[in-house]
Write a protein that holds these residues in place. Structure first.
Motif: not given
Length: 129
Positions: A67-87
């Protein structure tokens, strides 16, 4: 000459116990053989829009997601900032036309998938164009 790195490698080992916080202690490398350790911010090359972190051979934990978020921006948590590992690789999107720094939490499991181990927050940065 600009940095053109698009992938870093991570080895993770479990810390803590079931009665205390469990985390992944991570070491980062610039090469798959894990001979070139990296400390601090993971910097990706100019124009690279898919920043990757791959599980290195010999890691004590298995990379499952991030999970990740851009620093120095308003915090956001959604499916757009979560990624599953592939291999064993997570891919974090970055803008192609601007520099950006993101905080990343990698999520690992043990071999039996009996527990989750979050990493401490490494930062990634791209150099923009």
């Amino acid at each position: 000459m600009s940095n053109t790195t698009s992938i870093y490698y991570v080895k993770a080992t479990p810390t803590g116990s079931r009665s205390s916080p469990m985390n992944a202690s991570c070491s980062y490398f610039a090469d798959p053989a894990c001979q070139q350790p990296i400390s601090g911010t993971l910097v990706y090359g100019q124009g690279i829009t898919n920043c990757q972190i791959a599980q290195a051979s010999g890691s004590g934990l298995q990379l499952k997601s991030a999970t990740y978020d851009t620093l120095n921006q308003p915090a956001a948590s959604s499916t757009s900032n979560f990624v599953s590992a592939v291999n064993g690789v997570v891919t974090i999107p970055m803008p192609a036309d601007d520099s950006s720094t993101k905080g990343v939490i990698l999520v690992f499991t043990d071999a039996n998938t009996s527990a989750l181990y979050p990493s401490y927050d490494p930062q990634i940065r791209n150099n923009g164009t």
